[in-house]
Design an enzyme around this catalytic site. Structure first.
Site, PDB file in Angstrom:
ATOM      1  NE  ARG A 161      67.915  55.611 -21.023  1.00 56.12           N
ATOM      2  CZ  ARG A 161      68.457  55.774 -22.213  1.00 56.12           C
ATOM      3  NH1 ARG A 161      67.717  55.606 -23.307  1.00 56.12           N
ATOM      4  NH2 ARG A 161      69.723  56.101 -22.348  1.00 56.12           N
ATOM      5  CE1 TYR A 208      74.829  49.657 -16.767  1.00 56.85           C
ATOM      6  CE2 TYR A 208      75.403  51.220 -18.480  1.00 56.85           C
ATOM      7  CZ  TYR A 208      74.542  50.789 -17.487  1.00 56.85           C
ATOM      8  OH  TYR A 208      73.418  51.501 -17.221  1.00 56.85           O
ATOM      9  NE  ARG A 239      69.743  51.831 -20.100  1.00 56.66           N
ATOM     10  CZ  ARG A 239      69.778  52.054 -21.407  1.00 56.66           C
ATOM     11  NH1 ARG A 239      69.077  51.284 -22.216  1.00 56.66           N
ATOM     12  NH2 ARG A 239      70.492  53.040 -21.908  1.00 56.66           N
ATOM     13  CG  HIS A 272      74.718  54.828 -22.816  1.00 60.03           C
ATOM     14  ND1 HIS A 272      75.480  53.853 -22.221  1.00 60.03           N
ATOM     15  CD2 HIS A 272      73.567  54.901 -22.085  1.00 60.03           C
ATOM     16  CE1 HIS A 272      74.833  53.357 -21.177  1.00 60.03           C
ATOM     17  NE2 HIS A 272      73.678  53.975 -21.083  1.00 60.03           N
ATOM     18  CE  LYS A 288      68.221  58.876 -19.172  1.00 62.26           C
ATOM     19  NZ  LYS A 288      69.430  58.671 -18.354  1.00 62.26           N
ATOM     20  CG  HIS A 315      69.089  51.474 -14.109  1.00 62.59           C
ATOM     21  ND1 HIS A 315      69.390  52.105 -15.305  1.00 62.59           N
ATOM     22  CD2 HIS A 315      70.232  51.501 -13.374  1.00 62.59           C
ATOM     23  CE1 HIS A 315      70.657  52.504 -15.283  1.00 62.59           C
ATOM     24  NE2 HIS A 315      71.186  52.139 -14.132  1.00 62.59           N
TER      25      HIS A 315
END
Length: 248
Positions: free
Chosen positions: A104, A229, A197, A220, A131, A194
């Site tokens: 990110r 994705y 990514r 994630h 995150k 993004h």
């Protein structure tokens, strides 16, 4: 005044109710912006706040909403990186590292030389997860690892990539850098960090990497996020199938 039916129909097609444009929501957005500004939240942090609020309220997207992420294909990625190098070798290496690590932008700008483990086989990069949660480790291509070693030239302090003022780049600056490289490469899509990514994620899936490994690569928390994705990858498979086997 009641909006014309055509406008109502357009809103329904986009998946938004008429309430989405109500004055009360506009006021809520203004108050939210004030609160975010007060705490100096960046883009990724505001996304995290929204996700946490939805989770606290137990809100879920409508079942019929299909979430796909448009991405760059391999040739477009190559052109993007090539034109970033043409502008400046440092910029090319930045875009290449951003893409091949799946970082990110808020994580990328905080990378330091100490996050590199170039003596491992294969080399690895430690990414401090923006995150929340534990740090993540991603592999590096040996050629990229060598470029990073040459770029640092023995430097072990500061940030992995620094501006001319020996300070870290801002996420905004990296976004502008990626956008400029895309324009120079003649890529018509809107290209952002993004999207890079998303692009590396679907390329890995297309190459056969299992979904749980892509989840780990992207760091994630939930595999449902990575599944977005996978849906994009499946769509690309369908497009290729129809192109190869379809008949007039």
């Amino acid at each position: 005044m009641t909006p014309p039916k055509s406008a109502q129909k357009g809103a329904e097609v986009r998946g938004h109710s008429a309430k989405a444009n109500s004055p009360s929501l506009h006021r809520i957005a203004q108050e939210t912006a004030k609160l975010w500004r007060k705490h100096h939240l960046d883009y990724d942090q505001t996304k995290h706040v929204v996700e946490q609020a939805r989770r606290a309220l137990d809100l879920h997207p409508p079942a019929e909403r299909h979430r796909t992420v448009e991405r760059l294909d391999a040739s477009e990625v190559d052109r993007l990186i090539e034109h970033a190098y043409r502008r400046a070798p440092r910029y090319g290496l930045m875009v290449k590292t951003l893409f091949y690590t799946g970082a990110r932008v808020s994580e990328f700008v905080h990378l330091t030389p100490r996050d590199l483990y170039l003596s491992l086989d294969p080399p690895q990069l430690r990414i401090v997860v923006a995150k929340g949660g534990s740090d993540g480790y991603v592999p590096l291509l040996p050629a990229l690892a060598q470029e990073l070693r040459t770029h640092l030239d023995g430097r072990t302090n500061g940030y992995l990539f620094e501006s001319n003022r020996a300070d870290r780049y801002t996420p905004r600056m990296v976004q502008k850098l990626v956008k400029d490289a895309a324009e120079r490469a003649g890529i018509q899509k809107q290209v952002t960090p993004h999207r890079l990514r998303a692009s590396v994620a679907t390329l890995l899936l297309d190459a056969g990497m299992p979904l749980d490994q892509v989840q780990k690569f992207l760091r994630h928390k939930r595999i449902a996020t990575t599944q977005i994705y996978a849906e994009t990858s499946a769509k690309r498979m369908s497009d290729h199938y129809l192109k190869a086997l379809g008949r007039p």
